[in-house]
Design a protein around this motif. Structure first.
Motif, short mmCIF file in Angstrom:
data_model
loop_
_atom_site.label_atom_id
_atom_site.label_comp_id
_atom_site.label_asym_id
_atom_site.label_seq_id
_atom_site.Cartn_x
_atom_site.Cartn_y
_atom_site.Cartn_z
N LEU A 28 0.80 -1.22 0.00
CA LEU A 28 0.00 0.00 0.00
C LEU A 28 0.84 1.27 0.00
CD1 LEU A 28 -3.03 -0.95 2.26
CD2 LEU A 28 -2.92 -0.79 -0.22
N PRO A 29 1.87 1.40 0.84
CA PRO A 29 2.70 2.61 0.74
C PRO A 29 3.41 2.73 -0.60
CG PRO A 29 3.06 1.54 2.85
CD PRO A 29 2.22 0.62 2.03
N ALA A 30 3.84 1.60 -1.16
CA ALA A 30 4.50 1.64 -2.46
C ALA A 30 3.52 2.09 -3.54
CB ALA A 30 5.07 0.27 -2.80
N LEU A 31 2.29 1.61 -3.49
CA LEU A 31 1.27 2.01 -4.45
C LEU A 31 0.95 3.50 -4.32
CD1 LEU A 31 -0.77 1.19 -6.65
CD2 LEU A 31 -2.38 0.72 -4.80
N ALA A 32 0.81 3.97 -3.08
CA ALA A 32 0.54 5.40 -2.86
C ALA A 32 1.68 6.25 -3.38
CB ALA A 32 0.30 5.65 -1.38
N PHE A 33 2.90 5.82 -3.17
CA PHE A 33 4.06 6.56 -3.67
C PHE A 33 4.03 6.63 -5.19
CE2 PHE A 33 8.39 6.49 -5.34
CZ PHE A 33 8.85 7.70 -4.85
N LEU A 34 3.73 5.52 -5.85
CA LEU A 34 3.70 5.51 -7.31
C LEU A 34 2.59 6.39 -7.87
CD1 LEU A 34 4.46 1.75 -8.01
CD2 LEU A 34 5.97 3.71 -8.34
N VAL A 35 1.44 6.40 -7.21
CA VAL A 35 0.34 7.25 -7.67
C VAL A 35 0.71 8.72 -7.52
CG1 VAL A 35 -2.02 7.98 -7.11
CG2 VAL A 35 -1.47 5.55 -7.28
N LEU A 36 1.28 9.09 -6.39
CA LEU A 36 1.69 10.49 -6.21
C LEU A 36 2.80 10.87 -7.17
CD1 LEU A 36 1.56 10.75 -2.32
CD2 LEU A 36 -0.02 11.73 -3.97
N LEU A 37 3.71 9.97 -7.42
CA LEU A 37 4.78 10.25 -8.38
C LEU A 37 4.20 10.45 -9.78
CD1 LEU A 37 7.84 10.47 -8.81
CD2 LEU A 37 7.85 8.02 -9.27
N ALA A 38 3.22 9.65 -10.14
CA ALA A 38 2.58 9.80 -11.45
C ALA A 38 1.87 11.15 -11.55
CB ALA A 38 1.61 8.66 -11.70
N LEU A 39 1.25 11.60 -10.47
CA LEU A 39 0.58 12.90 -10.49
C LEU A 39 1.58 14.04 -10.61
CD1 LEU A 39 -2.23 12.42 -7.83
CD2 LEU A 39 -2.48 12.63 -10.30
N ILE A 40 2.73 13.88 -10.00
CA ILE A 40 3.76 14.92 -10.11
C ILE A 40 4.30 14.98 -11.52
CG2 ILE A 40 6.10 15.54 -9.38
CD1 ILE A 40 5.37 14.50 -6.61
N LEU A 41 4.51 13.82 -12.12
CA LEU A 41 5.09 13.78 -13.46
C LEU A 41 4.11 14.27 -14.53
CD1 LEU A 41 7.04 10.42 -13.30
CD2 LEU A 41 7.94 12.74 -13.09
N ASN A 42 2.82 14.07 -14.34
CA ASN A 42 1.83 14.49 -15.33
C ASN A 42 0.66 15.16 -14.60
OD1 ASN A 42 0.47 14.91 -17.65
ND2 ASN A 42 0.11 12.76 -18.13
N PRO A 43 0.82 16.43 -14.18
CA PRO A 43 -0.23 17.09 -13.40
C PRO A 43 -1.49 17.41 -14.20
CG PRO A 43 1.54 18.62 -13.85
CD PRO A 43 1.99 17.27 -14.34
N SER A 44 -1.45 17.31 -15.51
CA SER A 44 -2.65 17.60 -16.30
C SER A 44 -3.72 16.53 -16.09
CB SER A 44 -2.31 17.71 -17.78
OG SER A 44 -1.85 16.46 -18.26
N ASP A 45 -3.33 15.35 -15.63
CA ASP A 45 -4.31 14.29 -15.35
C ASP A 45 -5.03 14.50 -14.02
OD1 ASP A 45 -3.69 13.07 -17.70
OD2 ASP A 45 -2.31 11.63 -16.81
N ALA A 46 -4.45 15.31 -13.16
CA ALA A 46 -5.06 15.54 -11.86
C ALA A 46 -6.11 16.63 -12.00
CB ALA A 46 -4.00 15.95 -10.85
N GLN A 47 -7.36 16.28 -11.78
CA GLN A 47 -8.45 17.23 -11.90
C GLN A 47 -9.10 17.41 -10.54
OE1 GLN A 47 -11.04 15.65 -14.83
NE2 GLN A 47 -9.55 15.81 -16.49
N ALA A 48 -9.46 18.64 -10.24
CA ALA A 48 -10.12 18.91 -8.97
C ALA A 48 -11.55 18.38 -9.03
CB ALA A 48 -10.14 20.40 -8.69
N ALA A 49 -11.97 17.78 -7.95
CA ALA A 49 -13.33 17.26 -7.88
C ALA A 49 -14.29 18.42 -7.67
CB ALA A 49 -13.44 16.26 -6.74
N ALA A 50 -15.42 18.36 -8.34
CA ALA A 50 -16.45 19.38 -8.16
C ALA A 50 -17.16 19.09 -6.86
CB ALA A 50 -17.42 19.36 -9.33
N GLY A 51 -16.86 19.91 -5.85
CA GLY A 51 -17.41 19.65 -4.53
C GLY A 51 -18.67 20.45 -4.27
N ASP A 52 -19.32 20.11 -3.20
CA ASP A 52 -20.52 20.80 -2.76
C ASP A 52 -20.11 22.18 -2.24
OD1 ASP A 52 -23.08 21.36 -2.00
OD2 ASP A 52 -22.99 20.19 -0.15
N PRO A 53 -20.83 23.26 -2.60
CA PRO A 53 -20.45 24.60 -2.12
C PRO A 53 -20.49 24.70 -0.59
CG PRO A 53 -22.08 24.76 -3.89
CD PRO A 53 -21.92 23.32 -3.55
N ALA A 54 -21.35 23.94 0.06
CA ALA A 54 -21.40 23.99 1.52
C ALA A 54 -20.11 23.47 2.12
CB ALA A 54 -22.59 23.18 2.02
#
Length: 68
Positions: A28-54
């Motif tokens: 699990l820590p290795a998987l989390a590290f790889l996911v975060l590394l992928a987001l750093i390398l390609n930040p265009s894939d990271a999209q903000a979630a449309a949250g509730d205004p409240a």
């Protein structure tokens, strides 16, 4: 009156300790590290979630309270 002396317990054995981690404790820590590394390398894939205004207002209020 004589003070009572306490005998020391036997010292623990100095043999090797057998500690075994479950597979997910490393995966699990290795998987989390790889996911975060992928987001750093390609930040265009990271999209903000449309949250509730409240929720957004609540978080902004909490941030203002902490900033005081």
């Amino acid at each position: 009156m004589a003070a009572r002396t306490h005998t020391r317990p036997h010292p623990a054995t100095t043999g090797g300790v057998d500690i075994r981690l479950p597979w997910w404790a490393l995966a699990l820590p290795a998987l989390a590290f790889l996911v975060l590394l992928a987001l750093i390398l390609n930040p265009s894939d990271a999209q903000a979630a449309a949250g509730d205004p409240a929720i957004t207002r609540l978080l902004e209020h909490a941030q203002q309270l902490l900033a005081r």
